[in-house]
Design a protein around this motif. Structure first.
Motif, PDB file in Angstrom:
ATOM      1  N   TYR A   1       0.830  -1.284   0.202  1.00  0.00           N
ATOM      2  CA  TYR A   1       0.001  -0.005   0.069  1.00  0.00           C
ATOM      3  C   TYR A   1       0.854   1.262  -0.069  1.00  0.00           C
ATOM      4  CZ  TYR A   1      -3.918  -3.231   1.033  1.00  0.00           C
ATOM      5  OH  TYR A   1      -4.845  -4.006   0.883  1.00  0.00           O
ATOM      6  N   TRP A   2       1.870   1.018   0.531  1.00  0.00           N
ATOM      7  CA  TRP A   2       2.740   2.387   0.770  1.00  0.00           C
ATOM      8  C   TRP A   2       3.467   2.682  -0.626  1.00  0.00           C
ATOM      9  CZ3 TRP A   2       3.957   6.446   2.991  1.00  0.00           C
ATOM     10  CH2 TRP A   2       5.016   7.585   3.076  1.00  0.00           C
ATOM     11  N   ALA A   3       3.961   1.620  -1.644  1.00  0.00           N
ATOM     12  CA  ALA A   3       4.567   2.024  -2.806  1.00  0.00           C
ATOM     13  C   ALA A   3       3.356   2.266  -3.667  1.00  0.00           C
ATOM     14  CB  ALA A   3       4.987   0.576  -2.903  1.00  0.00           C
ATOM     15  N   VAL A   4       2.043   1.709  -3.582  1.00  0.00           N
ATOM     16  CA  VAL A   4       1.245   2.219  -4.369  1.00  0.00           C
ATOM     17  C   VAL A   4       0.708   3.623  -4.104  1.00  0.00           C
ATOM     18  CG1 VAL A   4      -1.373   1.984  -4.684  1.00  0.00           C
ATOM     19  CG2 VAL A   4      -0.039  -0.238  -4.674  1.00  0.00           C
ATOM     20  N   ALA A   5       0.901   4.181  -2.712  1.00  0.00           N
ATOM     21  CA  ALA A   5       0.270   5.528  -2.520  1.00  0.00           C
ATOM     22  C   ALA A   5       1.448   6.439  -3.148  1.00  0.00           C
ATOM     23  CB  ALA A   5       0.480   5.645  -0.944  1.00  0.00           C
ATOM     24  N   VAL A   6       2.686   6.036  -2.772  1.00  0.00           N
ATOM     25  CA  VAL A   6       3.620   6.921  -3.485  1.00  0.00           C
ATOM     26  C   VAL A   6       3.590   7.276  -5.257  1.00  0.00           C
ATOM     27  CG1 VAL A   6       6.298   7.095  -3.995  1.00  0.00           C
ATOM     28  CG2 VAL A   6       5.415   6.409  -1.730  1.00  0.00           C
ATOM     29  N   PHE A   7       3.416   6.093  -5.886  1.00  0.00           N
ATOM     30  CA  PHE A   7       3.367   6.305  -7.351  1.00  0.00           C
ATOM     31  C   PHE A   7       1.957   6.621  -7.558  1.00  0.00           C
ATOM     32  CE2 PHE A   7       7.017   4.383  -7.396  1.00  0.00           C
ATOM     33  CZ  PHE A   7       7.843   4.399  -8.825  1.00  0.00           C
ATOM     34  N   GLY A   8       0.960   6.179  -6.820  1.00  0.00           N
ATOM     35  CA  GLY A   8      -0.524   6.611  -7.070  1.00  0.00           C
ATOM     36  C   GLY A   8      -0.551   8.155  -7.188  1.00  0.00           C
ATOM     37  N   ILE A   9      -0.080   8.892  -6.284  1.00  0.00           N
ATOM     38  CA  ILE A   9      -0.222  10.145  -5.975  1.00  0.00           C
ATOM     39  C   ILE A   9       0.357  10.850  -7.212  1.00  0.00           C
ATOM     40  CG2 ILE A   9       1.912  11.012  -4.980  1.00  0.00           C
ATOM     41  CD1 ILE A   9      -1.380  12.125  -3.824  1.00  0.00           C
ATOM     42  N   LEU A  10       1.166  10.467  -7.997  1.00  0.00           N
ATOM     43  CA  LEU A  10       1.628  11.109  -9.043  1.00  0.00           C
ATOM     44  C   LEU A  10       0.568  11.668  -9.948  1.00  0.00           C
ATOM     45  CD1 LEU A  10       4.419   8.941 -10.704  1.00  0.00           C
ATOM     46  CD2 LEU A  10       4.559  11.178  -9.819  1.00  0.00           C
ATOM     47  N   GLY A  11      -0.576  10.873 -10.167  1.00  0.00           N
ATOM     48  CA  GLY A  11      -1.823  11.548 -10.735  1.00  0.00           C
ATOM     49  C   GLY A  11      -2.143  12.888 -10.584  1.00  0.00           C
ATOM     50  N   ALA A  12      -1.678  13.334  -9.197  1.00  0.00           N
ATOM     51  CA  ALA A  12      -2.142  14.795  -8.958  1.00  0.00           C
ATOM     52  C   ALA A  12      -1.325  15.660  -9.833  1.00  0.00           C
ATOM     53  CB  ALA A  12      -1.713  15.077  -7.497  1.00  0.00           C
ATOM     54  N   SER A  13      -0.207  15.470 -10.437  1.00  0.00           N
ATOM     55  CA  SER A  13       0.400  16.236 -11.429  1.00  0.00           C
ATOM     56  C   SER A  13      -0.329  17.034 -12.457  1.00  0.00           C
ATOM     57  CB  SER A  13       1.881  15.883 -11.715  1.00  0.00           C
ATOM     58  OG  SER A  13       1.260  14.759 -12.651  1.00  0.00           O
ATOM     59  N   ARG A  14      -1.129  16.280 -12.969  1.00  0.00           N
ATOM     60  CA  ARG A  14      -2.096  16.486 -14.027  1.00  0.00           C
ATOM     61  C   ARG A  14      -3.160  17.475 -13.764  1.00  0.00           C
ATOM     62  NH1 ARG A  14      -4.740  12.874 -16.560  1.00  0.00           N
ATOM     63  NH2 ARG A  14      -5.718  14.568 -18.158  1.00  0.00           N
ATOM     64  N   GLY A  15      -3.762  16.909 -12.460  1.00  0.00           N
ATOM     65  CA  GLY A  15      -5.009  17.425 -12.169  1.00  0.00           C
ATOM     66  C   GLY A  15      -4.630  18.796 -11.445  1.00  0.00           C
ATOM     67  N   LEU A  16      -3.392  19.009 -10.793  1.00  0.00           N
ATOM     68  CA  LEU A  16      -3.223  20.274 -10.323  1.00  0.00           C
ATOM     69  C   LEU A  16      -3.000  21.210 -11.639  1.00  0.00           C
ATOM     70  CD1 LEU A  16      -0.434  19.283  -7.687  1.00  0.00           C
ATOM     71  CD2 LEU A  16      -2.679  20.604  -7.213  1.00  0.00           C
ATOM     72  N   ASP A  17      -2.460  20.939 -12.661  1.00  0.00           N
ATOM     73  CA  ASP A  17      -2.284  21.821 -13.750  1.00  0.00           C
ATOM     74  C   ASP A  17      -3.605  22.148 -14.263  1.00  0.00           C
ATOM     75  OD1 ASP A  17      -0.431  23.327 -15.437  1.00  0.00           O
ATOM     76  OD2 ASP A  17      -1.401  22.199 -16.967  1.00  0.00           O
ATOM     77  N   GLU A  18      -4.425  20.982 -14.610  1.00  0.00           N
ATOM     78  CA  GLU A  18      -5.762  21.320 -15.115  1.00  0.00           C
ATOM     79  C   GLU A  18      -6.686  22.337 -14.356  1.00  0.00           C
ATOM     80  OE1 GLU A  18      -7.555  17.641 -16.326  1.00  0.00           O
ATOM     81  OE2 GLU A  18      -6.005  16.792 -17.703  1.00  0.00           O
ATOM     82  N   GLY A  19      -6.308  22.022 -13.158  1.00  0.00           N
ATOM     83  CA  GLY A  19      -7.327  23.031 -12.192  1.00  0.00           C
ATOM     84  C   GLY A  19      -6.984  24.197 -11.755  1.00  0.00           C
ATOM     85  N   LEU A  20      -5.442  24.546 -11.834  1.00  0.00           N
ATOM     86  CA  LEU A  20      -4.652  25.793 -11.367  1.00  0.00           C
ATOM     87  C   LEU A  20      -4.686  26.766 -12.537  1.00  0.00           C
ATOM     88  CD1 LEU A  20      -1.876  24.699  -9.295  1.00  0.00           C
ATOM     89  CD2 LEU A  20      -3.841  26.242  -8.688  1.00  0.00           C
ATOM     90  N   VAL A  21      -4.422  26.116 -13.986  1.00  0.00           N
ATOM     91  CA  VAL A  21      -4.156  26.998 -15.114  1.00  0.00           C
ATOM     92  C   VAL A  21      -5.448  27.795 -15.783  1.00  0.00           C
ATOM     93  CG1 VAL A  21      -4.391  25.392 -16.889  1.00  0.00           C
ATOM     94  CG2 VAL A  21      -2.935  27.431 -17.271  1.00  0.00           C
ATOM     95  N   GLY A  22      -6.521  27.042 -15.489  1.00  0.00           N
ATOM     96  CA  GLY A  22      -7.739  27.798 -15.968  1.00  0.00           C
ATOM     97  C   GLY A  22      -8.072  28.813 -14.975  1.00  0.00           C
TER      98      GLY A  22
ATOM     99  N   GLY B   1       3.630   6.115 -13.728  1.00  0.00           N
ATOM    100  CA  GLY B   1       2.856   5.722 -12.421  1.00  0.00           C
ATOM    101  C   GLY B   1       2.102   4.444 -12.932  1.00  0.00           C
ATOM    102  N   PRO B   2       1.093   4.528 -13.863  1.00  0.00           N
ATOM    103  CA  PRO B   2       0.447   3.309 -13.947  1.00  0.00           C
ATOM    104  C   PRO B   2       1.234   2.005 -14.424  1.00  0.00           C
ATOM    105  CG  PRO B   2      -0.663   5.099 -15.131  1.00  0.00           C
ATOM    106  CD  PRO B   2       0.856   5.718 -14.602  1.00  0.00           C
ATOM    107  N   THR B   3       2.297   2.050 -14.958  1.00  0.00           N
ATOM    108  CA  THR B   3       3.441   0.941 -15.247  1.00  0.00           C
ATOM    109  C   THR B   3       3.885   0.391 -13.897  1.00  0.00           C
ATOM    110  OG1 THR B   3       4.041   1.990 -17.407  1.00  0.00           O
ATOM    111  CG2 THR B   3       5.448   0.239 -16.330  1.00  0.00           C
ATOM    112  N   TYR B   4       4.406   1.049 -13.014  1.00  0.00           N
ATOM    113  CA  TYR B   4       4.765   0.550 -11.748  1.00  0.00           C
ATOM    114  C   TYR B   4       3.598   0.131 -11.022  1.00  0.00           C
ATOM    115  CZ  TYR B   4       6.921   0.704  -7.255  1.00  0.00           C
ATOM    116  OH  TYR B   4       7.352   0.080  -6.015  1.00  0.00           O
TER     117      TYR B   4
END
Length: 545
Positions: A23-44, A143-146
């Motif tokens: 679960y720890w390994a999944v959490a570290v790589f899973g949180i990578l998805g936030a990178s896209r979300g942060l930009d999509e939400g912030l830039v607009g 992220g998804p590959t890992y």
């Protein structure tokens, strides 16, 4: 049958494999998805803030000039992500999944340092966003590959979609950051737009530090010939001894698949892998699934609604700046909750295909309603008092935006990361994911560039009519082409895609059942016995009654 399968799949594995290391390994790589979300939400929201418009002179000029400048700024991360998704293929296979994570974190963080330190310089902000885009583009492959490579097959959908859910964790945080800065920081201060952008640097730095605490995937280690280290790592992730049958069968499956791939391709160069991906029919079908899912998903309207949420809420009657940003915050919460509900409770239970069906249908109905509402009540009508029925219909249109967000989270958002990462053979996983995610960002770049002009030329209702047509085509494509992959091991996908192309989507799950890896055959025997036992219990229960 769905409940029986889900319970049987979980009961068929030792309880030790569901442990904190995994679960720890999944959490570290899973949180990578936030990178896209942060930009999509912030830039607009950033380009709508008075402080940003004033500093970069976006508050005067023709509509076309402003729309072009805004689209250049918002789309530059997507432009960089095209290169980043291709770079991920080289780095993932060469230096591994963990080292690739560290490299992308540095690119992502340093890019936004450039953005924040820009002083009225549009070239610097474009350069910073492009550099950050290289790192963000890599996340969608790394992220998804890992995640698919470390997750037990019984809960692979749930664990891999932690990444998809994190996209909307980022979106939600971004929307609230923009809303908070708009009401608490003066329009005259550049901190109003720069402070929310610093969230990128915080996330990138945190992920870089946490990356030193997770192991490399056993599958990559085996691919590099480091078999002893792979065995040790797998035992740590599964919390089982080396001689346990599950460990032995998983190691044997990976080794056998690699040997079969090497024997059939007679070469390991990158160009040999490209030829293998496009020349072998089974691999071409896999590539078609990835590319079509990106084409239909990106033009279904969900990404545009996320980035330009404030504009769409304005068209539906939310006129105040803070009011539009707050409505966007609610959309972020809806998408965040929806993504994790789908990840934890639906994707493995209902299956990939059913979730995609249901999600697209919800999205189609929602955007169709919005198109009809905007055709009957155009944005210009809000300048005068509306009738009671029009007001109620407007509330319904705003609700439809939120429902479309749930449909997207359940459908395309779950599908595009999970299935793209799980259908490829080990040697082609990084390459296939890179090509598909490159196509993802090409479409997202085109979408981001096109939407401001589409809203001017087609009117807002015309844009939603376009999205309705694309969603309808998506339903037809899923019905014919998309197979069910839930419950299959990564090494057993070959049996599914070796079927004739016209049978893979509609009948592939049944025709390939019990074929593939040794562990899948054992699992199918278990399921058959479980079904027989349930049927016998039902017969006995009815007899007693």
């Amino acid at each position: 049958m769905g409940i029986l399968y889900y319970k049987a799949a979980l009961s068929d594995v030792p309880k030790e494999i569901l442990n904190w290391r995994l679960y720890w390994a999944v959490a570290v790589f899973g949180i990578l998805g936030a990178s896209r979300g942060l930009d999509e939400g912030l830039v607009g929201g950033m380009v709508k803030l008075k402080s940003f418009q004033s500093e970069f002179h976006l508050d005067h000029g023709s509509e076309d000039h402003i729309a072009n400048q805004v689209s250049n700024i918002t789309s530059m991360v997507q432009m960089g992500s095209i290169g980043g998704s291709l770079l991920a293929f080289i780095l993932c296979d060469k230096i591994g999944r963990v080292r690739s994570l560290q490299a992308l974190s540095l690119l992502w963080g340093f890019g936004f340092v450039m953005v924040i330190t820009s002083q009225s310089s549009i070239p610097q902000i474009l350069g910073g966003r492009f550099l950050a885009g290289l790192g963000i583009g890599m996340t969608t492959v790394v992220g998804p590959t890992y995640l698919v490579e470390v997750a037990p097959k019984a809960i692979r959908g749930m664990l891999t979609n932690i990444f998809a859910g994190a996209v909307y964790l980022g979106v939600m945080i971004a929307y609230f950051a923009n809303w908070g800065s708009s009401i608490n920081i003066s329009n005259l201060s550049r901190a109003q737009w720069a402070l929310p952008q610093s969230v990128h640097i915080i996330f990138a730095g945190l992920i870089f530090l946490l990356s030193w605490t997770v192991p490399e995937t056993p599958r990559w280690l085996i691919m590099k010939g480091r078999h002893e280290q792979a065995l040790t790592t797998l035992c740590r992730l599964r919390q089982l001894p080396e001689d346990h049958p599950l460990i032995q069968t998983e190691i044997v499956d990976v080794r056998e698949q690699l040997e079969r791939e090497k024997e059939s391709t007679h070469g390991t160069s990158r160009w040999a892998k490209v030829r293998e991906l496009v020349m072998i029919p089974a691999n071409r079908y896999r590539l078609m699934l990835g590319i079509m899912s990106q084409l239909l998903g990106q033009w279904s309207g969900a990404s545009s609604i996320t980035i330009y949420a404030a504009d769409f809420f304005a068209a539906l009657g939310k006129t105040g700046h803070s009011e539009k940003l707050f409505a966007s915050c609610i959309l972020g919460v809806v998408k965040f909750c929806s993504a994790y509900i789908c990840a934890f409770f639906l994707i493995d239970f209902l299956g990939r295909r059913r979730c995609l069906y249901c999600g697209i249908i919800l999205q189609t109905v929602s955007v169709c309603y919005i198109a009809i509402y905007l055709a009957l009540v155009p944005p210009s009508a809000h300048s005068s008092p509306l009738s009671a029925s029009a007001k109620h219909a407007g509330v319904g249109a705003i609700a439809a935006i939120y429902i479309s967000g749930f449909g997207w989270a359940m459908g395309w958002n779950c599908f595009q990361y999970l299935v793209n990462a799980e259908i490829y053979p080990l040697r082609l996983r990084a390459l296939g994911s890179s090509i598909v995610m490159c196509f993802h960002f090409i479409n997202q770049y085109g979408n981001t560039k096109a939407v401001p002009s589409m809203l001017l030329s087609m009117n807002t209702y015309g844009f939603f009519v376009f999205c309705t047509v694309i969603c309808s085509l998506g339903v037809l494509w899923v019905w014919f082409f998309v197979p069910e992959t839930a419950g299959k091991s990564l090494e057993a996908m070959d049996a599914l895609f070796q079927l004739p192309w016209h049978q893979i989507g509609r009948h592939g799950k049944d025709l390939s059942a019990g074929q593939g890896s040794f562990s899948d055959v054992v699992h199918m025997d278990y399921l058959e016995k479980a079904e027989q036992e349930v049927e016998q219990n039902e017969v006995q229960k009815n007899a007693n009654l």
